[in-house]
Design a protein around this motif. Structure first.
Motif, PDB file in Angstrom:
ATOM      1  N   PHE A  47     -13.423  -7.040   2.726  1.00 46.71           N
ATOM      2  CA  PHE A  47     -12.769  -6.527   3.937  1.00 46.71           C
ATOM      3  C   PHE A  47     -12.055  -7.606   4.736  1.00 46.71           C
ATOM      4  O   PHE A  47     -11.076  -7.327   5.429  1.00 46.71           O
ATOM      5  CB  PHE A  47     -13.801  -5.801   4.804  1.00 46.71           C
ATOM      6  N   ALA A  48     -12.517  -8.855   4.652  1.00 42.74           N
ATOM      7  CA  ALA A  48     -11.835  -9.930   5.381  1.00 42.74           C
ATOM      8  C   ALA A  48     -10.443 -10.151   4.811  1.00 42.74           C
ATOM      9  O   ALA A  48      -9.463 -10.307   5.549  1.00 42.74           O
ATOM     10  CB  ALA A  48     -12.659 -11.212   5.318  1.00 42.74           C
ATOM     11  N   ALA A  49     -10.335 -10.154   3.465  1.00 47.11           N
ATOM     12  CA  ALA A  49      -9.024 -10.311   2.832  1.00 47.11           C
ATOM     13  C   ALA A  49      -8.145  -9.106   3.124  1.00 47.11           C
ATOM     14  O   ALA A  49      -6.949  -9.246   3.425  1.00 47.11           O
ATOM     15  CB  ALA A  49      -9.189 -10.501   1.330  1.00 47.11           C
ATOM     16  N   ALA A  50      -8.725  -7.911   3.056  1.00 47.55           N
ATOM     17  CA  ALA A  50      -7.937  -6.693   3.294  1.00 47.55           C
ATOM     18  C   ALA A  50      -7.392  -6.642   4.715  1.00 47.55           C
ATOM     19  O   ALA A  50      -6.275  -6.181   4.948  1.00 47.55           O
ATOM     20  CB  ALA A  50      -8.801  -5.463   3.022  1.00 47.55           C
ATOM     21  N   SER A  51      -8.162  -7.109   5.689  1.00 42.94           N
ATOM     22  CA  SER A  51      -7.699  -7.112   7.076  1.00 42.94           C
ATOM     23  C   SER A  51      -6.445  -7.970   7.228  1.00 42.94           C
ATOM     24  O   SER A  51      -5.493  -7.595   7.912  1.00 42.94           O
ATOM     25  CB  SER A  51      -8.816  -7.631   7.991  1.00 42.94           C
ATOM     26  N   GLN A  52      -6.441  -9.124   6.563  1.00 43.10           N
ATOM     27  CA  GLN A  52      -5.265  -9.997   6.619  1.00 43.10           C
ATOM     28  C   GLN A  52      -4.087  -9.376   5.883  1.00 43.10           C
ATOM     29  O   GLN A  52      -2.951  -9.409   6.356  1.00 43.10           O
ATOM     30  CB  GLN A  52      -5.603 -11.369   5.998  1.00 43.10           C
ATOM     31  N   ILE A  53      -4.357  -8.809   4.728  1.00 38.73           N
ATOM     32  CA  ILE A  53      -3.284  -8.295   3.881  1.00 38.73           C
ATOM     33  C   ILE A  53      -2.623  -7.058   4.484  1.00 38.73           C
ATOM     34  O   ILE A  53      -1.402  -6.941   4.511  1.00 38.73           O
ATOM     35  CB  ILE A  53      -3.822  -7.995   2.471  1.00 38.73           C
ATOM     36  N   TYR A  54      -3.426  -6.131   4.985  1.00 38.92           N
ATOM     37  CA  TYR A  54      -2.857  -4.888   5.508  1.00 38.92           C
ATOM     38  C   TYR A  54      -2.397  -4.991   6.962  1.00 38.92           C
ATOM     39  O   TYR A  54      -1.418  -4.364   7.352  1.00 38.92           O
ATOM     40  CB  TYR A  54      -3.880  -3.753   5.399  1.00 38.92           C
ATOM     41  N   PHE A  55      -3.120  -5.789   7.772  1.00 33.44           N
ATOM     42  CA  PHE A  55      -2.801  -5.836   9.202  1.00 33.44           C
ATOM     43  C   PHE A  55      -2.406  -7.217   9.705  1.00 33.44           C
ATOM     44  O   PHE A  55      -2.040  -7.369  10.869  1.00 33.44           O
ATOM     45  CB  PHE A  55      -3.993  -5.313  10.023  1.00 33.44           C
ATOM     46  N   GLY A  56      -2.504  -8.234   8.840  1.00 33.91           N
ATOM     47  CA  GLY A  56      -2.095  -9.571   9.239  1.00 33.91           C
ATOM     48  C   GLY A  56      -2.960 -10.177  10.320  1.00 33.91           C
ATOM     49  O   GLY A  56      -2.480 -10.962  11.134  1.00 33.91           O
ATOM     50  N   LYS A  57      -4.253  -9.825  10.337  1.00 28.82           N
ATOM     51  CA  LYS A  57      -5.136 -10.369  11.365  1.00 28.82           C
ATOM     52  C   LYS A  57      -6.527 -10.590  10.785  1.00 28.82           C
ATOM     53  O   LYS A  57      -6.909  -9.921   9.812  1.00 28.82           O
ATOM     54  CB  LYS A  57      -5.202  -9.431  12.572  1.00 28.82           C
ATOM     55  N   PRO A  58      -7.304 -11.497  11.373  1.00 28.49           N
ATOM     56  CA  PRO A  58      -8.672 -11.697  10.885  1.00 28.49           C
ATOM     57  C   PRO A  58      -9.540 -10.480  11.163  1.00 28.49           C
ATOM     58  O   PRO A  58      -9.260  -9.694  12.067  1.00 28.49           O
ATOM     59  CB  PRO A  58      -9.153 -12.923  11.671  1.00 28.49           C
ATOM     60  N   LEU A  59     -10.611 -10.354  10.397  1.00 27.49           N
ATOM     61  CA  LEU A  59     -11.502  -9.197  10.523  1.00 27.49           C
ATOM     62  C   LEU A  59     -12.079  -9.077  11.929  1.00 27.49           C
ATOM     63  O   LEU A  59     -12.315  -7.978  12.424  1.00 27.49           O
ATOM     64  CB  LEU A  59     -12.633  -9.323   9.494  1.00 27.49           C
ATOM     65  N   SER A  60     -12.265 -10.206  12.591  1.00 28.37           N
ATOM     66  CA  SER A  60     -12.878 -10.203  13.926  1.00 28.37           C
ATOM     67  C   SER A  60     -12.004  -9.540  14.980  1.00 28.37           C
ATOM     68  O   SER A  60     -12.481  -9.203  16.065  1.00 28.37           O
ATOM     69  CB  SER A  60     -13.180 -11.645  14.354  1.00 28.37           C
ATOM     70  N   GLN A  61     -10.708  -9.327  14.670  1.00 30.13           N
ATOM     71  CA  GLN A  61      -9.779  -8.808  15.672  1.00 30.13           C
ATOM     72  C   GLN A  61      -9.359  -7.361  15.442  1.00 30.13           C
ATOM     73  O   GLN A  61      -8.533  -6.826  16.176  1.00 30.13           O
ATOM     74  CB  GLN A  61      -8.525  -9.692  15.717  1.00 30.13           C
ATOM     75  N   ILE A  62      -9.928  -6.693  14.447  1.00 33.44           N
ATOM     76  CA  ILE A  62      -9.453  -5.338  14.145  1.00 33.44           C
ATOM     77  C   ILE A  62      -9.956  -4.321  15.167  1.00 33.44           C
ATOM     78  O   ILE A  62     -11.014  -4.484  15.770  1.00 33.44           O
ATOM     79  CB  ILE A  62      -9.850  -4.890  12.724  1.00 33.44           C
ATOM     80  N   SER A  63      -9.197  -3.264  15.316  1.00 34.83           N
ATOM     81  CA  SER A  63      -9.549  -2.173  16.225  1.00 34.83           C
ATOM     82  C   SER A  63     -10.385  -1.126  15.482  1.00 34.83           C
ATOM     83  O   SER A  63     -10.555  -1.201  14.261  1.00 34.83           O
ATOM     84  CB  SER A  63      -8.277  -1.515  16.760  1.00 34.83           C
ATOM     85  N   ILE A  64     -10.879  -0.147  16.210  1.00 32.96           N
ATOM     86  CA  ILE A  64     -11.642   0.946  15.595  1.00 32.96           C
ATOM     87  C   ILE A  64     -10.774   1.691  14.589  1.00 32.96           C
ATOM     88  O   ILE A  64     -11.218   2.014  13.471  1.00 32.96           O
ATOM     89  CB  ILE A  64     -12.159   1.922  16.680  1.00 32.96           C
ATOM     90  N   ALA A  65      -9.528   1.951  14.969  1.00 33.27           N
ATOM     91  CA  ALA A  65      -8.627   2.684  14.079  1.00 33.27           C
ATOM     92  C   ALA A  65      -8.364   1.903  12.799  1.00 33.27           C
ATOM     93  O   ALA A  65      -8.321   2.478  11.695  1.00 33.27           O
ATOM     94  CB  ALA A  65      -7.308   2.973  14.802  1.00 33.27           C
ATOM     95  N   GLU A  66      -8.179   0.595  12.917  1.00 32.61           N
ATOM     96  CA  GLU A  66      -7.938  -0.239  11.740  1.00 32.61           C
ATOM     97  C   GLU A  66      -9.189  -0.328  10.870  1.00 32.61           C
ATOM     98  O   GLU A  66      -9.108  -0.300   9.633  1.00 32.61           O
ATOM     99  CB  GLU A  66      -7.479  -1.625  12.179  1.00 32.61           C
ATOM    100  N   ALA A  67     -10.352  -0.429  11.511  1.00 35.39           N
ATOM    101  CA  ALA A  67     -11.608  -0.478  10.758  1.00 35.39           C
ATOM    102  C   ALA A  67     -11.799   0.804   9.947  1.00 35.39           C
ATOM    103  O   ALA A  67     -12.223   0.768   8.786  1.00 35.39           O
ATOM    104  CB  ALA A  67     -12.786  -0.690  11.708  1.00 35.39           C
TER     105      ALA A  67
END
Length: 772
Positions: free
Chosen positions: A180-200
């Motif tokens: 999920f850490a790699a996917a957060s960067q790839i799909y949203f361009g941000k680290p996992l620690s910064q994702i929103s509920i909708a992105e999660a």
């Protein structure tokens, strides 16, 4: 006993017997199979395949290479909302069951028995870990039994958090992303620690079917899956009704090109990959090596945007060329939208140049379809650029009509018609002190054209090569104040090495005797030719190797005076650095160090530094006189807009335009940075009559320098000892010329004693070489 009762008792005993046999089989399997289950060493000593990572000098990721794009994260660093979204989507009772969720199995069995719709599964997170590490994905009873047994063993040996951490880091999520850490960067361009509920919720929906629910490829299906996960999170009490509503209404910005990084440095990343693969060929793509380059994020992005704007501005000046291709809409199936999406996959998006197909067209309005289902209607100014291709007189093969594939671009005024540029460009900058590359852009778009024009494109440099001829002349007794004729020259075939030559000045004007300083400022071709004639082409050919040029690529003929040889932008930046650093030759380099996955340094660059006299290439006085003359070029000459635009007068450089405007150059420097910009076609052809180095390439250099020189104080290069000012110019102290004689009997007589006499060549013939 009544027959009915006997039948019932018989049936019950039969069922009990079957259950007993089943339990017996299970116990036998447990006894025989459990001890033979694979070791869990791969889990307890987790060593995932880690990709090769390329970083900027200031710590930004610019590239990853490997089959698996992965970023390992500790369970304590995973946001709670991400854990909750995963459990809502995959295994709500993860922290309650022992590896196999009995209640989940019964619930799924009941739903499958009465539902009549899609079958439900009951695979737990632990079972998925067992499957991903040890088993295939085949759906057989034997495999499911082993999966259950492995799940029990995993639960017995690892804590729940350890199991969850393995799952979060190992699961495949599409786009070559593992975890999920790699996917957060790839799909949203941000680290996992910064994702929103909708992105999660969007990410948590991927494990079920990474391809079907991929938000890049299937945004509609991904949205449906995301909504399901959000509802589950609400129903399980993980989020409130208000949070649910906010997440449902949040517009997600999914990166269309999931291979992008925050900084556009694809050519740099590829160079670093090649260097690392040569140095560490074993497991280079799985050992987690980290390469630190020399480039700076802000400067690299400034160079990328500068080059991109320069190319697009040039392309727009040349006019619209028409449809990129055509799609036969009559061949579309019942699901036209899906068919169009498939057809448009052949036309990859290049950042803000999005492919679209025209559904309806008239001279005043067009309706277009973009991949993913979005339709746009364009009219007015949005069509102005392409208006002539909407006319009935437009060529059939280029006319904008139904089925035509075009490009759309979005700016602050909305969507408008654009096109893919055919022209290419390159930019590279370096620190003059040690050659560290600060920014490098090898072309308009790496995915469209991977050819690195900075290092691989051998082109004629035109007048941007003149400073090296002038520098050679200074070593032969010339000075900035030396007087040389600006009059037509005719050169025989013997002097060119091919055919007779009658070159011209770019502007077609000749001004008679003039100082070298003035001649370089105005880029006078005739003066350069006479200089080379005076010092000898063979001497100049040998002299330019001091700057790193290849002698064999610059034949010893007079055409060398106008840059008829071959250079790369990389070479030119290194060569101009010699003038910027006071006369030292430094070698450009782009990899600073290579580390292992634990941060230990495996290899490190040890660049030579300007100031080391063993690197002395030219006399410091020579470097300073050239700086002084090229400074005038950026203030009064062909690059005068440089000093005006940047509002500083410590810049120096030279424009270059080759014969028939096939190449446009500007190479220049300030004492802290040297940069070189080039524009041209891969298959050389004219850029257009007005497209000179000062008009086409210089704006790229200026735009980059606005960032590179931000906060850098204006500071002239200090004048070394051994230079004397006399008669409105500066000279080597031992070469100060006497006062000029009042009369001269011919244009080539009466020159200062430091200036060798120049012979007028023979009869006129043809022109065939670079001309700025």
């Amino acid at each position: 006993m009544p027959s009915t009762l006997r039948f019932i008792l018989y049936s019950i005993s039969f069922i009990i017997g079957l259950i007993a046999i089943g339990i017996g089989v299970i116990l036998i399997v447990l006894v025989l199979a459990y001890p033979n289950l694979p070791s869990l060493d791969v889990l307890t000593d987790y060593r995932p395949k880690m990709p090769l990572r390329i970083m900027t000098a200031d710590g930004h990721l610019i590239g990853e290479f490997g089959e698996e794009r992965r970023a390992v994260v500790r369970i304590q660093d995973v946001p709670e909302v991400m854990k909750q979204a995963i459990m809502a989507a995959e295994d709500e009772r993860f922290y309650q069951h022992g590896g196999v969720d009995t209640l989940g199995v019964l619930r799924a069995a009941y739903a499958n028995f009465i539902g009549g719709g899609k079958r439900q599964g009951a695979s737990t997170i632990t079972m998925q870990v067992a499957r991903n590490f040890f088993l295939s994905s085949e759906k057989t009873l034997t495999r499911k039994m082993y999966e259950a047994l492995l799940s029990f063993k995993i639960e017995h040996n690892l804590s729940k958090d350890q199991i969850f951490e393995l799952y979060i880091n190992q699961i495949f999520l599409g786009q070559r992303a593992y975890g999920f850490a790699a996917a957060s960067q790839i799909y949203f361009g941000k680290p996992l620690s910064q994702i929103s509920i909708a992105e999660a919720a969007m990410l948590a929906g991927l494990p079920k079917a990474p391809s079907a629910f991929n938000p890049v490829v299937n945004p509609k299906r991904a949205r449906i899956r995301q909504e399901y996960v959000l509802k589950r999170m609400r129903d399980l009490g993980f989020i409130t009704e208000e949070q649910f509503n906010t997440a449902m209404n949040e517009t997600l910005v999914v990166r269309r090109d999931a291979g992008q990084y925050s900084t556009h440095a694809e050519y740099v990343a590829e160079m670093a990959r090649q260097i690392t693969a040569e140095r560490f060929p074993q497991d280079v793509y799985s050992a987690g090596l980290q390469v630190i380059t020399t480039i700076q994020k802000d400067e690299q992005e400034a160079a990328y945007q500068a080059l991109r704007k320069g190319v697009l501005d040039y392309d727009r000046r040349q006019g619209y060329r028409g449809a990129e291709s055509f799609i036969d809409l009559k061949q579309m199936g019942e699901d036209q939208e899906e068919s169009l999406d498939v057809a448009l996959q052949e036309f990859p998006a290049i950042e803000n140049l999005i492919p679209a197909v025209i559904l309806e067209a008239s001279p005043r309005q067009i309706k277009t379809y973009m991949r993913g289902g979005e339709t746009l209607t364009l009219s007015g100014d949005a069509l102005k650029f392409a208006s002539r291709m909407l006319d009935d007189k437009a060529p059939v093969t280029k006319k904008l009509r139904r089925g035509a594939v075009i490009r759309l671009s979005k700016d602050d005024k909305g969507w408008r018609i654009a096109q893919l540029p055919e022209v290419e460009a390159a930019f590279v900058s370096a620190h003059p002190k040690d050659g560290a590359i600060r920014a490098l852009v090898g072309g308009f778009d790496f995915n469209h054209n991977m050819f690195n024009h900075v290092t691989q494109a051998w082109r004629q440099p035109g007048s941007s090569f003149k400073p090296f001829i002038y520098s050679a002349a200074l070593e032969k007794g010339f000075s900035p104040g030396s007087i040389v004729l600006d009059e037509p020259v005719t050169v025989s075939a013997a002097q060119t090495g091919s055919q007779a030559w009658q070159p011209k000045n770019y502007d077609g004007k000749y001004e008679g005797p003039m100082k070298l300083r003035t001649a370089l400022t105005k880029s006078k071709n005739m003066v350069s030719i006479r200089l080379l004639q005076a010092i000898g082409p063979a001497y100049a050919q040998d002299y330019i190797t001091r700057f790193g040029f290849d002698a064999e690529r610059h034949p010893p003929y007079l055409t060398m005076a106008l840059g008829a040889g071959s250079v790369t932008p990389w070479q030119m930046a290194a060569a101009y650095a010699v003038f910027a650093n006071g006369g030292y030759r430094v070698n450009p380099y782009i990899v600073k160090e290579i580390r292992d996955q634990h941060g230990r340094v495996l290899a490190q660059a040890t660049p030579a530094q300007a100031g080391d006299e063993t690197l002395r290439s030219i006399d410091p006085r020579n470097a300073y006189l050239m700086y002084s003359m090229m400074r005038d070029v950026t203030i009064y000459g062909t690059a005068g807009r440089a000093s005006a635009a940047l509002k500083r007068q410590d810049l120096a450089g030279k424009t270059g335009t080759t014969n028939d405007h096939m190449d446009a150059w500007f190479c220049g420097f300030q004492k802290t940075v040297v940069g070189c910009a080039w524009v041209g076609f891969d298959q050389p052809k004219s850029l257009g009559n007005r497209e000179t180095g000062g008009f086409t390439a210089l704006p790229i250099w200026i735009a980059y320098m606005q960032e590179a020189l931000r906060g850098v104080p204006v500071e002239q290069i200090p004048q070394p000892e051994g230079i004397t000012a006399a008669r409105d110019d500066i000279y080597y102290s031992e070469n100060v010329p006497p006062a000029p004689e009042p009369e001269v009997s011919s244009p080539d007589e009466g020159l200062p004693t430091a200036t060798p006499a120049l012979e007028q060549p023979a009869k006129p013939v043809v022109e065939a070489f670079p001309a700025d």
